[in-house]
Design an enzyme around this catalytic site. Structure first.
Site, PDB file in Angstrom:
ATOM      1  N   SER A  60       0.802  -1.227   0.000  1.00 47.50           N
ATOM      2  CA  SER A  60       0.000   0.000   0.000  1.00 47.50           C
ATOM      3  C   SER A  60       0.835   1.277   0.000  1.00 47.50           C
ATOM      4  CB  SER A  60      -0.935   0.024   1.203  1.00 47.50           C
ATOM      5  OG  SER A  60      -1.926  -0.940   1.034  1.00 47.50           O
TER       6      SER A  60
ATOM      7  N   HIS B 153      -1.596   5.662   8.407  1.00 50.36           N
ATOM      8  CA  HIS B 153      -1.338   4.383   7.734  1.00 50.36           C
ATOM      9  C   HIS B 153      -0.910   4.634   6.285  1.00 50.36           C
ATOM     10  CE1 HIS B 153      -2.392  -0.048   7.339  1.00 50.36           C
ATOM     11  NE2 HIS B 153      -1.789   0.046   8.505  1.00 50.36           N
TER      12      HIS B 153
ATOM     13  N   HIS C  29      -6.315 -10.070   3.767  1.00 57.45           N
ATOM     14  CA  HIS C  29      -5.209 -10.759   4.447  1.00 57.45           C
ATOM     15  C   HIS C  29      -5.747 -11.884   5.327  1.00 57.45           C
ATOM     16  CE1 HIS C  29      -1.697  -8.384   3.335  1.00 57.45           C
ATOM     17  NE2 HIS C  29      -2.361  -7.265   3.568  1.00 57.45           N
TER      18      HIS C  29
ATOM     19  N   ASP D 130      -5.869  -0.075  -4.775  1.00 55.87           N
ATOM     20  CA  ASP D 130      -4.433   0.112  -5.011  1.00 55.87           C
ATOM     21  C   ASP D 130      -3.761  -1.194  -5.426  1.00 55.87           C
ATOM     22  OD1 ASP D 130      -4.984  -0.935  -2.515  1.00 55.87           O
ATOM     23  OD2 ASP D 130      -3.485   0.263  -1.453  1.00 55.87           O
ATOM     24  N   HIS D 131      -4.436  -2.322  -5.115  1.00 55.48           N
ATOM     25  CA  HIS D 131      -3.952  -3.664  -5.477  1.00 55.48           C
ATOM     26  C   HIS D 131      -4.996  -4.635  -4.959  1.00 55.48           C
ATOM     27  CE1 HIS D 131      -3.112  -4.189  -1.219  1.00 55.48           C
ATOM     28  NE2 HIS D 131      -2.480  -3.034  -1.249  1.00 55.48           N
TER      29      HIS D 131
ATOM     30  N   HIS E 239      -0.682 -10.059  -0.941  1.00 52.35           N
ATOM     31  CA  HIS E 239      -1.180  -9.247  -2.057  1.00 52.35           C
ATOM     32  C   HIS E 239      -1.049 -10.019  -3.369  1.00 52.35           C
ATOM     33  CE1 HIS E 239      -0.478  -5.190   0.218  1.00 52.35           C
ATOM     34  NE2 HIS E 239      -1.240  -6.032   0.875  1.00 52.35           N
TER      35      HIS E 239
END
Ligand SMILES: *[C@@H]1O[C@H](CO)[C@@H](O)[C@H](O)[C@H]1NC(C)=O
Ligand SMILES: *[C@@H]1O[C@H](CO)[C@@H](O)[C@H](O)[C@H]1NC(C)=O
Ligand SMILES: *[C@@H]1O[C@H](CO)[C@@H](O)[C@H](O)[C@H]1NC(C)=O
Ligand SMILES: *[C@@H]1O[C@H](CO)[C@@H](O)[C@H](O)[C@H]1NC(C)=O
Length: 581
Positions: free
Chosen positions: A78, A145, A313, A350-351, A466
């Site tokens: 990220s 973050h 995750h 973002d992914h 990811h």
């Protein structure tokens, strides 16, 4: 490995300013709202739609896709993912809006396309501010973050959250909402023995002055800075609860910093059980828009659904769909506003994380009913984290019986003894495959949701990490870019919507070694890291320097890159120092 050289740097700078000039510097939209559901792809859409039993807001905004990667891996984290979106540049794992290191860049990348190593990269948020627009960041994580940080801080590690908080506060963002209050306040040791007064006046001068404040809250900051005091002195309204946020009086010039949790906010579905004073992401977005839209020059707002990624995750389907839907509701708030105004809404992950698919090797694909997709999810009333919490004992004390009872009561799923045993064994296994740190244990909730979702839901997962596949784009206000563009192209599209970043690229962060100014850095006191430029004190990560003890405000923050030992300040700061020296 690629070697960086001076000629490369010059051509990169030239390339940027030429493109900037060609695009004629026309601002194309009054407002830009960028929304990021961290860590997902199309897989979540199918599952979220079945769960909600209605179309999603993003369904009417789809078509193109982007390839998420970073400078040193085809799978991005990220920090570089956010950096690509905020700056249009690739960087290294963990880096926040600074150029990539050169030791391990991917072989397909061209040296001259890369930003100078460790040098701060101006962001779309900083560009908007420079244009007189208002700016905002909203997230359900700590606001420090990786993703929100990528828009307003410049550090070589996402874990330097205290430094990130400093950059964010002194970067003058008008509205910040999310978690992370701990990073705003001095650690208890900063207060004197009577426990009432910090031992330094921080962020202002050196350590000589008197500190006066009614704010005696403690947090985690090692530098003893009370960033909430700093915000108050800058005219911010602070808020801590949904109710305070809703009641906030909004008028032109209102600035707000709302910290709803000391660390992260609650997952959307768990809020009703564990965090009733917190607002939803859509409510925060709505309030942020209300405040930011007071500015006739427009605004830039980034909204992150931070926990979609954490659900990925964990391989937790209920966390994933409910946090995605909460994010989709924030997209709806944004699009409803855009329909009445001159606003570009850009939304994209973002992914991907976890590799969620609707379907897994556990089931035949024919004969799958709507009920089969929906009912297990409807029975799951909280996230896997909360189910583990509800066992009422520490993770290491979990037993087959406790797991079975909590999963039955809170997820309405009657797992077998054998499956409960598998969960315990899987979480007990030390992994060299699933997590980035090989010594990390698989958290019990990861093991639980992986095994339960594969056996009892329609969700299938590929990993706890990811993924590198393309992720979707959702736009409102302009045509969705066609085809498979790069993640960095999105940062460029956002910059282009503002008329380009080229002037900012040259002016906001000037490497002082390219000037005739003398400078040094003093990191000897944790409470007062600063640079001396021609004798003037520039506290690091702030937007001012001291002239005879008086603050002189600057348009950007002072950034020091410890690895390259370089100092960056704005062109305007250089000119002011030169005129005083
Ligand atoms: C601590 O703060 C109190 C109240 O401001 C002050 O009276 C006292 O002298 C301070 N003690 C020390 C050891 O600095
Ligand atoms: C957890 O287990 C440890 C021993 O393994 C024990 O000392 C502790 O009391 C247990 N805690 C609870 C809350 O059951
Ligand atoms: C969750 O499980 C706990 C204990 O197993 C139980 O006390 C609680 O009522 C359950 N909550 C819900 C919402 O099902
Ligand atoms: C759970 O499954 C076990 C074994 O199949 C069965 O004996 C038990 O009655 C089930 N419990 C519930 C609440 O369905």
């Amino acid at each position: 490995m690629m070697i960086w050289n001076c000629a490369g740097f010059l051509s990169a700078v030239l390339a940027l300013s030429v493109t900037g000039a060609a695009s004629a510097q026309q601002k194309k939209f009054k407002n830009i709202i960028m929304l990021i559901p961290d860590g997902c792809d199309n897989g979540v859409l199918g599952l979220a739609r079945w769960y909600k039993n209605a179309p999603l807001q993003v369904d009417e905004m789809s078509s193109g896709r982007h390839q998420p990667y970073m400078a040193n891996s085809i799978m991005t984290d990220s920090a570089p993912g956010g950096t690509a979106l905020s700056t249009g540049q690739l960087t290294t794992d963990k880096f926040i809006a600074v150029g990539p290191r050169r030791e391990d860049v991917l072989t397909n990348l061209n040296e001259r396309d890369l930003w100078p190593a460790y040098a701060p990269i101006p962001t779309i948020l900083e560009a908007a501010k420079k244009l007189g627009m208002s700016t905002g960041l909203v997230s359900t994580s700590r606001v420090t973050h990786a993703t929100p940080a990528g828009f307003a801080a410049h550090v070589d590690s996402r874990s330097k959250e205290q430094e990130i908080a400093r950059h964010m506060v002194f970067n003058g963002i008008d509205v910040v909402m999310g978690g992370g209050r701990n990073n705003m306040l001095p650690k208890p040791e900063c207060y004197n023995t009577t426990g009432t007064t910090p031992f330094v006046e921080v962020g202002r001068q050196t350590d000589e002055g008197e500190y006066s404040s009614s704010n005696r809250q403690t947090g985690a900051r090692d530098d003893c800075l009370n960033l909430e005091d700093e915000l108050v002195s800058r005219g911010y309204d602070l808020c801590y609860t949904r109710q305070e946020m809703m009641a906030m009086d909004v008028k032109p010039g209102t600035k707000a910093w709302c910290s709803f949790a000391s660390s992260h906010m609650a997952p959307d579905i768990d809020r009703q059980f564990i965090a009733q004073t917190e607002p939803s992401l859509a409510e925060m977005t709505d309030k942020a828009i209300e405040i930011l839209s007071q500015n006739p020059a427009g605004f830039f707002l980034m909204v992150e659904g931070s926990q979609v990624d954490w659900a990925g995750h964990a391989n937790d389907p209920i966390w994933m769909v409910t946090d995605f839907i909460a994010w989709d509701d924030a997209v709806k708030v944004s699009v409803d506003f855009a329909k009445e105004t001159d606003t570009l809404v850009m939304a994209q992950p973002d992914h991907n994380t976890g590799g969620l698919k609707v379907g897994s090797y556990k089931f035949e694909y024919v004969d799958r009913t709507v009920e089969f997709a929906r009912e297990p999810l409807l029975g799951m009333r909280m996230t896997s984290e909360a189910v583990v919490e509800k066992m009422g004992v520490p993770e290491e004390n979990a037993t087959v019986a406790l797991l079975k009872a909590s999963i039955l009561e809170n997820w309405s799923i009657n797992i077998t003894d054998n499956e409960a045993q598998q969960i315990l064994e899987y979480s007990d296994r030390y992994s060299d495959k699933f997590l980035s740190n090989p010594s990390d244990k698989i958290p019990l909730n990861y093991a639980m949701s992986r095994i339960v979702s594969h056996s009892y839901t329609i969700a299938g997962w590929s990993s706890h990490g990811h993924n590198a596949e393309d992720v979707p784009l959702w736009f409102y206000g302009m045509d969705v870019p066609k085809g498979a563009i790069l993640n960095t192209d999105l940062g460029k599209i956002a910059a282009d919507a503002l008329g380009g970043l080229s002037k900012l690229n040259r002016d906001l962060f000037v490497d002082l070694d390219t000037t005739s100014l003398t400078w040094s850095v003093d990191l000897s006191k944790e409470t007062n890291p600063h640079a001396l430029v021609e004798g003037f004190v520039f506290p690091l990560g702030t937007d001012y320097f001291l002239n005879n003890g008086v603050r002189v405000n600057l348009p950007g923050i002072t950034v020091y890159a410890p690895t390259t030992e370089k100092l960056y300040i704005s062109m305007e700061a250089i000119q002011i120092v030169q005129s005083l020296a």
